[in-house]
Write an enzyme that holds these catalytic residues in place. Structure first.
Site, mmCIF file in Angstrom:
data_model
loop_
_atom_site.group_PDB
_atom_site.id
_atom_site.type_symbol
_atom_site.label_atom_id
_atom_site.label_comp_id
_atom_site.label_asym_id
_atom_site.label_seq_id
_atom_site.Cartn_x
_atom_site.Cartn_y
_atom_site.Cartn_z
ATOM 1 N N HIS A 84 1.034 21.090 -65.081
ATOM 2 C CA HIS A 84 -0.439 21.362 -64.326
ATOM 3 C C HIS A 84 -1.260 19.972 -64.703
ATOM 4 C CE1 HIS A 84 -0.080 24.754 -61.063
ATOM 5 N NE2 HIS A 84 1.299 24.906 -62.328
ATOM 6 N N LYS B 193 -15.798 26.375 -59.496
ATOM 7 C CA LYS B 193 -14.687 26.434 -60.383
ATOM 8 C C LYS B 193 -14.804 26.995 -61.732
ATOM 9 C CE LYS B 193 -14.717 21.603 -58.306
ATOM 10 N NZ LYS B 193 -13.520 21.791 -57.970
ATOM 11 N N ARG B 194 -14.083 26.704 -62.646
ATOM 12 C CA ARG B 194 -14.112 26.693 -64.173
ATOM 13 C C ARG B 194 -14.611 25.759 -64.904
ATOM 14 N NH1 ARG B 194 -10.993 30.223 -67.014
ATOM 15 N NH2 ARG B 194 -12.353 29.508 -68.812
ATOM 16 N N LYS C 211 -14.895 18.332 -65.220
ATOM 17 C CA LYS C 211 -14.893 18.538 -63.989
ATOM 18 C C LYS C 211 -16.544 17.482 -63.657
ATOM 19 C CE LYS C 211 -11.853 22.214 -63.937
ATOM 20 N NZ LYS C 211 -10.646 22.370 -62.851
ATOM 21 N N THR D 277 -7.474 22.552 -55.643
ATOM 22 C CA THR D 277 -6.644 23.372 -54.419
ATOM 23 C C THR D 277 -8.115 24.104 -53.821
ATOM 24 O OG1 THR D 277 -6.635 24.857 -56.114
ATOM 25 C CG2 THR D 277 -4.546 23.728 -54.956
ATOM 26 N N LYS E 6 -9.265 23.977 -49.949
ATOM 27 C CA LYS E 6 -10.210 25.240 -48.893
ATOM 28 C C LYS E 6 -11.323 25.141 -48.509
ATOM 29 C CE LYS E 6 -7.715 28.269 -52.465
ATOM 30 N NZ LYS E 6 -8.146 28.327 -54.443
HETATM 31 C C1 F55 Z 1 -4.269 28.267 -68.337
HETATM 32 C C2 F55 Z 1 -3.600 29.127 -69.403
HETATM 33 C C3 F55 Z 1 -3.488 27.218 -70.204
HETATM 34 CL CL1 F55 Z 1 -3.164 27.942 -71.848
HETATM 35 C C4 F55 Z 1 -3.891 26.118 -69.813
HETATM 36 C C5 F55 Z 1 -4.073 26.114 -67.987
HETATM 37 C C6 F55 Z 1 -4.124 26.834 -67.627
HETATM 38 C C7 F55 Z 1 -5.214 26.849 -65.911
HETATM 39 O O1 F55 Z 1 -5.309 27.590 -65.543
HETATM 40 N N1 F55 Z 1 -4.875 25.855 -65.548
HETATM 41 C C8 F55 Z 1 -5.105 25.707 -64.469
HETATM 42 O O2 F55 Z 1 -5.636 26.247 -63.446
HETATM 43 N N2 F55 Z 1 -4.654 24.702 -63.841
HETATM 44 C C9 F55 Z 1 -4.663 23.870 -62.392
HETATM 45 O O3 F55 Z 1 -3.690 23.727 -61.363
HETATM 46 C C10 F55 Z 1 -4.088 23.634 -60.269
HETATM 47 C C11 F55 Z 1 -2.847 24.297 -59.500
HETATM 48 O O4 F55 Z 1 -1.714 22.991 -59.747
HETATM 49 C C12 F55 Z 1 -4.642 22.750 -60.147
HETATM 50 O O5 F55 Z 1 -4.803 22.283 -59.074
HETATM 51 C C13 F55 Z 1 -5.892 21.519 -61.079
HETATM 52 O O6 F55 Z 1 -6.081 20.752 -60.526
HETATM 53 C C14 F55 Z 1 -5.119 22.158 -62.782
HETATM 54 O O7 F55 Z 1 -6.573 22.095 -63.562
#
Ligand code: F55
Length: 829
Positions: free
Chosen positions: A369, A561-562, A567, A669, A673
């Protein structure tokens, strides 16, 4: 042997409990029954939360038979099953979703009406289980919805964190984190499974004088299951999401117990019970903390034991496991499942290493991811030796086998071997979890085309040279059930009307029939009304919760978003301040009123992200109180972003901000939406934006900014932010205002560092192109016919971004799994 009393058997095969579907009267009786006999509450004393609990029990009954009979079908036909392992499932509220999936919304609405209550108000009582950070966790939830709806035999495995993602409050503009007490009002939705428990061991020593070596753990804790029903749309099928909690049970800290030290053994157990207590709130940085490693092992140990137990219920041999089971790793977080399965096969079933390894390579697959190095998990060898000595030993053996049997025979040099080794040498030796995942999996996928390409050309380039056929792409998707039917019922009715029924909900490509209607003025107007109603609803929320008045006729410009530097929320802020300056310079020009809406959480230890939240709030306060801008600009930071807030905000958006630096957002994502709900995207050529552009056409999206190649060139040439600031007086003005305290007069230097840093994510390089794209947005919005046409074109071409399509890709290309067929379904009596 299992026996089923005949009476109970009939229940499962003839559906005589609730057949075919309860009417409002039966629903009302059931709710009242639950209230009295399950909750022990007199209807005249019941609070809205009590009514919700009662109604959830009533609704759960209605999917329980599907849930149990789905299990029976899987057993009967020995269906190959996929196990989706994820440290996060961001399910959102379950109640409304389950009513819609089972076509019971009307009956429950009527039942509550007869009780003098309003279903929508009651639904608002439900806690929003936030067992995830962001996109990764929400993706897992969309995938469970699609897996069930497509009738794929699947089980989700996760952790039942007592505290999920923290609750965010904004005090004096600053984020404050509070615990999220999602379990406090009871969780009617989950079945406790006290009998489904597996011991999970930690620490101790490894006795290598035997073969296989003997692990003598120091501590054990029980993992106990809770099952949540994941209902398919259209009823009939429901899959489990199995979440593990930590219980002391009768297992002890073995060492101290043997010494008769009862109290310290109990103390150690109490410490271990904290394993499932809290979700780590980091979304893009790995944490090297011991408790996190324990959580990851806790999840995979319990899940792998359960998977094997389930397999042995059907087959008498462990050797058929790869035909029966696919295990998917949602990022590297559950990668310890690999050495855990190896350990069980070798130590408990006495399989030779090579045979166990061959099985693992058939069973596991892994989704990446992120390419960002700070998010890649690495565990120190020392910590792993302390906590999981046998697993470390197995990882060394896997590494040895890989290097000697796979890499060296191909003639690679030592430098290459150093790069692909699972063990990173250095001051502190580290285990590279992503390397382990790639080496053990038969398929590794990225989450959008551009991301999968970059994955192969950068992060995993060495591995792509070794096994090119292993790498693939599955572009993410989102479920139209939650993101239209639940979140935007008015849009669902609009689509039903113009697409001739609700078939689009399970066949999202039907949306393309809208393409022939996009020039129809009546339909444009009808959609504009749907959008307006959602904007009014959001405006009412903002008025009620924040006491800020916004105008539903303004353009709603949304970034939710986060909060993370990549971002680029702070680039959004640069544009807001630039627009503010322009309006003050030229107050009588014909400005398009805009409401800037932002929301998102910052990891509690991420200072820059927290500063960004504070900056947004400072600017909001300043601009919203400047009478000279009237209501040409309003800025709103909505606290405590969550799935349920997304359901409120996304339908109300005109413009979707997807402005990450090209190459950094794996997919995104929310971009999908928003477009699905008829917002236009302003975005960079990053993640799934690239594919959205291909589907909707360049006239219907606002693309700006440098490409991945241009970004890389800038980095390579030693990126200097002042090359851009010094050459753009308007940008320089904005940067200086913020850096010198125009929006923080009580502390003028508050944002100096935020503006004058390395600009790692090239906000200043993309600023001018962003501002130009924003001008195009204004221009189009002032031509409603063109705007709503473009919005309809966006919706019409979003079929590809259904998570149903993603799951079909996974089933075909990665898991080799067949859904339950029409013939295998029990016929309704
Ligand atoms: C959570 C815990 C750790 Cl240790 C590292 C990353 C995350 C996390 O939440 N990652 C995350 O949300 N990644 C996102 O995944 C989405 C689904 O594939 C993507 O759309 C997005 O680009 C990506 O940042």
């Amino acid at each position: 042997a299992k026996t089923t009393p005949t009476a109970a058997k009939n229940l499962l095969t003839t559906y005589d409990y609730i057949n075919p579907k309860p009417d409002a009267e039966l629903v009302r009786k059931s709710i009242v029954y639950k209230l009295i006999f399950i909750l022990g509450i007199d209807p005249k004393d019941a609070t809205p939360a009590d009514w919700l609990n009662a109604a959830m029990f009533a609704a759960r009954d209605l999917s329980t038979e599907n849930f149990l009979s789905t299990r029976q079908i899987h057993e009967k036909f020995k269906k190959r099953t996929v196990y989706y392992l994820s440290m996060e499932f961001l399910m959102g509220r379950a109640f409304t979703n389950s009513l819609i999936n089972q076509d019971l919304y009307g009956a429950f609405e009527q039942a509550f009406k007869e009780l003098g209550l309003n279903l929508a108000d009651i639904s608002e009582q439900e806690a929003d289980p936030a067992l995830g950070n962001g996109g990764l966790g929400r993706l897992a939830a969309c995938f469970l919805d699609s897996l069930a709806t497509l009738r794929v035999p699947a089980v989700g495995y996760g952790i039942r964190y007592q505290y999920g993602m923290f609750k965010q409050e904004i005090v004096d503009g600053k984020q404050i984190e509070k615990p999220d007490l999602w379990l406090d009002n009871g969780m009617a939705w989950q079945f406790a499974r006290p009998a489904k428990r597996f011991p999970v061991s930690f620490g101790g020593t490894l006795d290598t004088s035997h073969y296989p070596p003997r692990w003598k753990p120091a501590e054990q804790i029980n993992a106990v299951a809770y099952d949540e029903i994941v209902p398919a749309f259209g009823g009939q099928i429901a899959n489990p999401l199995r979440l593990w909690t930590a219980h002391t049970g009768d297992l002890f800290n073995l060492a101290s117990f043997n010494e008769g030290d009862y109290f310290s053994s109990m103390e150690a157990q109490m410490k271990n019970e904290t394993i499932a207590n809290v979700l780590y709130p980091n979304d893009a940085t790995a944490v090297g903390r011991e408790l996190r490693l324990k959580q990851e092992y806790f999840l995979v140990s319990a899940s792998v034991q359960d998977i094997i137990a389930r397999h042995l219920c059907r087959y008498d041999s462990i050797h058929t496991l790869p035909e029966d089971v696919a295990i998917h790793l949602n990022d590297t977080h559950p990668v310890l499942a690999i050495p855990e399965l190896m350990r069980i096969l070798i130590d408990d079933y006495y399989l030779p290493f090579d045979q166990a390894w061959a099985m693992c390579q058939k069973i596991f697959s892994y989704t990446n991811h992120t390419l960002m190095s700070e998010a890649l998990e690495k565990w120190s060898v020392d910590m792993m030796a302390q906590l999981l000595p046998r697993h470390l030993d197995i990882i060394y053996k896997i590494n040895h086998h890989f290097i000697e049997n796979v890499v060296r025979p191909q003639g690679y040099d030592d430098d290459f071997i150093r790069r692909v080794s699972i063990i990173e040498e250095g001051e502190q030796r580290q285990v590279r979890m992503a390397w382990l995942a790639v080496i053990a999996s038969h398929k590794v996928n990225g989450v959008a085309k551009i991301h999968s390409d970059l994955m192969v050309s950068s992060l995993f380039a060495d591995f792509a040279a070794l096994f090119p056929e292993r790498f693939t792409n599955v572009t993410n998707g989102v479920t139209p059930r939650r993101w239209i039917a639940v979140a935007n019922p008015k849009l669902a009715r609009f689509l039903d009307k113009h697409l001739g029924g609700s078939g689009w909900l399970t066949d999202l490509n039907q949306l393309n029939q809208l393409n022939k209607l996009v020039d129809n003025k009546d339909i444009q107007n009808e959609f504009a009304n749907v959008k307006h109603a959602a904007k009014v609803r959001l405006a009412e929320y903002i008025q009620r919760e924040m006491n800020i008045t916004i105008n539903p006729n303004a353009l709603f410009d949304v970034q939710i978003k986060r909060i993370h530097a990549y971002k680029r929320q702070s680039m959004n802020v640069l544009h807001i301040v630039h627009r503010y300056n322009q309006i003050l310079n030229n107050p009588n020009a014909d400005w398009q009123p805009r409401v800037f809406i932002l929301a998102g959480k910052a990891a509690s230890s991420y200072n820059e992200a927290k500063q960004t939240i504070r900056l947004i709030n400072d600017i909001a306060y300043f601009i919203n109180h400047d009478e000279r801008v009237r209501d040409l600009i309003k800025v709103v930071f909505i606290p405590n972003y969550s799935v349920s807030l997304a359901e409120l905000i996304i339908p109300a958006a005109d413009l979707s901000e997807q402005i990450s630096l090209a190459g950094k957002e794996a997919s995104g994502t929310s971009n999908m939406k928003f477009a699905l709900n008829g917002a236009l995207t302003i975005g960079t050529l990053d993640g799934a934006n690239v594919e959205i552009l291909q589907h909707v056409g360049a006239e219907n999206i606002f693309i700006f900014g440098n490409t991945v190649e241009q970004v890389q060139t800038l980095y390579r040439n030693g990126y200097n932010p002042y090359d851009f600031i010094d050459n753009d007086p308007e940008l320089a003005q904005v940067v200086n205002q913020i850096a010198q305290g125009a929006f923080s007069p009580d502390e003028p230097h508050r944002y100096h560092k935020l503006m004058h840093n390395r600009d790692e994510f090239q906000r200043y390089a993309d600023f001018r192109s962003y501002v130009n794209a924003q001008a195009q947005v204004d221009k189009l919005y002032r031509q409603p016919e063109k705007w709503y046409r473009a919005a309809l074109v966006n919706m019409a071409n979003m079929g590809y971004f259904s998570s149903d399509r993603s799951i079909e890709d996974y089933c075909r290309e990665i898991w080799r799994i067949e859904p339950v067929s029409e013939q295998e379904l029990p016929r309704l009596a």
